[in-house]
Design an enzyme around this catalytic site. Sequence first.
Site, PDB file in Angstrom:
ATOM      1  CG  HIS A  40       6.764   6.652   1.500  1.00 38.02           C
ATOM      2  ND1 HIS A  40       7.045   6.600   0.011  1.00 38.02           N
ATOM      3  CD2 HIS A  40       7.212   7.880   1.929  1.00 38.02           C
ATOM      4  CE1 HIS A  40       7.589   7.963  -0.192  1.00 38.02           C
ATOM      5  NE2 HIS A  40       7.513   8.584   1.079  1.00 38.02           N
ATOM      6  CG  HIS A  87      13.131   6.856  -0.886  1.00 35.66           C
ATOM      7  ND1 HIS A  87      12.194   5.475  -1.010  1.00 35.66           N
ATOM      8  CD2 HIS A  87      12.689   7.664  -0.455  1.00 35.66           C
ATOM      9  CE1 HIS A  87      10.963   6.310  -0.424  1.00 35.66           C
ATOM     10  NE2 HIS A  87      11.001   7.583  -0.122  1.00 35.66           N
ATOM     11  CG  HIS A 141       6.657  14.808   4.006  1.00 41.85           C
ATOM     12  ND1 HIS A 141       5.725  14.509   3.028  1.00 41.85           N
ATOM     13  CD2 HIS A 141       7.589  14.155   3.707  1.00 41.85           C
ATOM     14  CE1 HIS A 141       6.190  13.643   2.168  1.00 41.85           C
ATOM     15  NE2 HIS A 141       7.445  13.417   2.343  1.00 41.85           N
ATOM     16  CD  GLU A 187       6.650  11.588  -0.582  1.00 35.34           C
ATOM     17  OE1 GLU A 187       7.753  11.583  -0.929  1.00 35.34           O
ATOM     18  OE2 GLU A 187       6.219  11.132   0.370  1.00 35.34           O
TER      19      GLU A 187
HETATM   20  C1  DHB Z   1      10.725  10.933   5.736  1.00 32.54           C
HETATM   21  C2  DHB Z   1       9.304  10.940   4.944  1.00 32.54           C
HETATM   22  C3  DHB Z   1       9.632  10.479   3.607  1.00 32.54           C
HETATM   23  O1  DHB Z   1       8.443  10.597   2.500  1.00 32.54           O
HETATM   24  C4  DHB Z   1      10.560  10.142   2.902  1.00 32.54           C
HETATM   25  O2  DHB Z   1      10.510   9.715   1.790  1.00 32.54           O
HETATM   26  C5  DHB Z   1      11.647  10.063   3.784  1.00 32.54           C
HETATM   27  C6  DHB Z   1      11.768  10.536   5.316  1.00 32.54           C
HETATM   28  C7  DHB Z   1      10.490  11.290   6.956  1.00 32.54           C
HETATM   29  O3  DHB Z   1       9.405  11.869   7.378  1.00 32.54           O
HETATM   30  O4  DHB Z   1      11.308  11.282   7.910  1.00 32.54           O
HETATM   31 FE    FE Z   2       8.859  10.283   0.708  1.00 35.29          FE
END
Ligand code: DHB
Ligand code: FE
Length: 320
Positions: free
Chosen positions: A12, A59, A193, A240
């Site tokens: 996402h 978000h 991430h 997540e």
């Molecule tokens: C990014 C990834 C995400 O899952 C998110 O919620 C916001 C930003 C990113 O990789 O920049």
């Molecule tokens: Fe995210």
Amino acid sequence: MARIIAGVTSSHVPAIGAAIDNHRTHEPYWQRVFEGFERSKEWIAKVKPDVVIGVYNDHASAFSVEIIPTFALGTAAEFPIADEGWGPRPVPVVKGHPELAAHIAQSVILDEFDLTLCNKMEVDHGLTVPLNLMFGTPKEWPCKVIPLAVNVVMYPPPTGHRCFALGRAIRKAVESYPEDLKVVVFGTGGMSHQISGQRAGLINSRFDKAFLDNLSNNPQKLVRMSHLEYMREAGAEGVEMVMWLIMRGALDDQVDEVYRFYTVPASNTAVGHIILENRKKGAKRAAAHGRAKKPAARARRPAAKLKRAAARQKIDRVRS
Ligand code: DHB
Ligand code: FE
């Protein structure tokens, strides 16, 4: 009777939405990401779901630090596109399925999953980016979408075990809806991430690939994983991925993995995408019958080769 026929996981990442909206999908960096979804778009065009249940996280668009529902189900007829700071994304309004959503709400709440119900809700890139990846950029989304927003942004998020159990309850709800509807569940976000802090930029491909393997074949191995383990192995935002377990809980124990794609990076993340289908009744018998027709060919091929060929047929994987 309505039935859940498949589950999909999808990234996402907001920058994917920006690449689409700013016509940059053919740049080499983005092409690599979008190419991984070409087969998926063909698959979903064939499957033609009537309804997608989109498990995603908001978000700070519909909610904020003031109100943080753990599970929020969209029961409205329409979900406008949120303005995330630079105007709403130029994508179609998301059309809901209020009747099925109300039925799911009643069924799962009576099963003691106390959802928040949203009769009015804007949706952000957390939902629209996965829709783009699977459906491209149509004038209207080709099916109804029931958003299910999960808090994975503010501590404490729900456990993977709770998410999996909610998936089971959603499946029961869908299967008790009288109208014939084909439903696909999307689990979104991930994979490894971390956006900020000392470990910003963390990617753990070994963890991600094992997670995909277990999601497909052994989800029970994942449901008791602690938040700490997600964060240690997959970065702070890797947590997540608990959302994927709602999707997996809504499927049969045994599923067919029909497609997988994994690439690094997309913005700060590893993209992990998998399509799991519930086995059609009688499919196993039919396949066995088909094989039995070719004993000569079978005899010539050693077992390992046969196994590899079967795996290739069954799982269509793309790696980059
Ligand atoms: C990014 C990834 C995400 O899952 C998110 O919620 C916001 C930003 C990113 O990789 O920049
Ligand atoms: Fe995210």
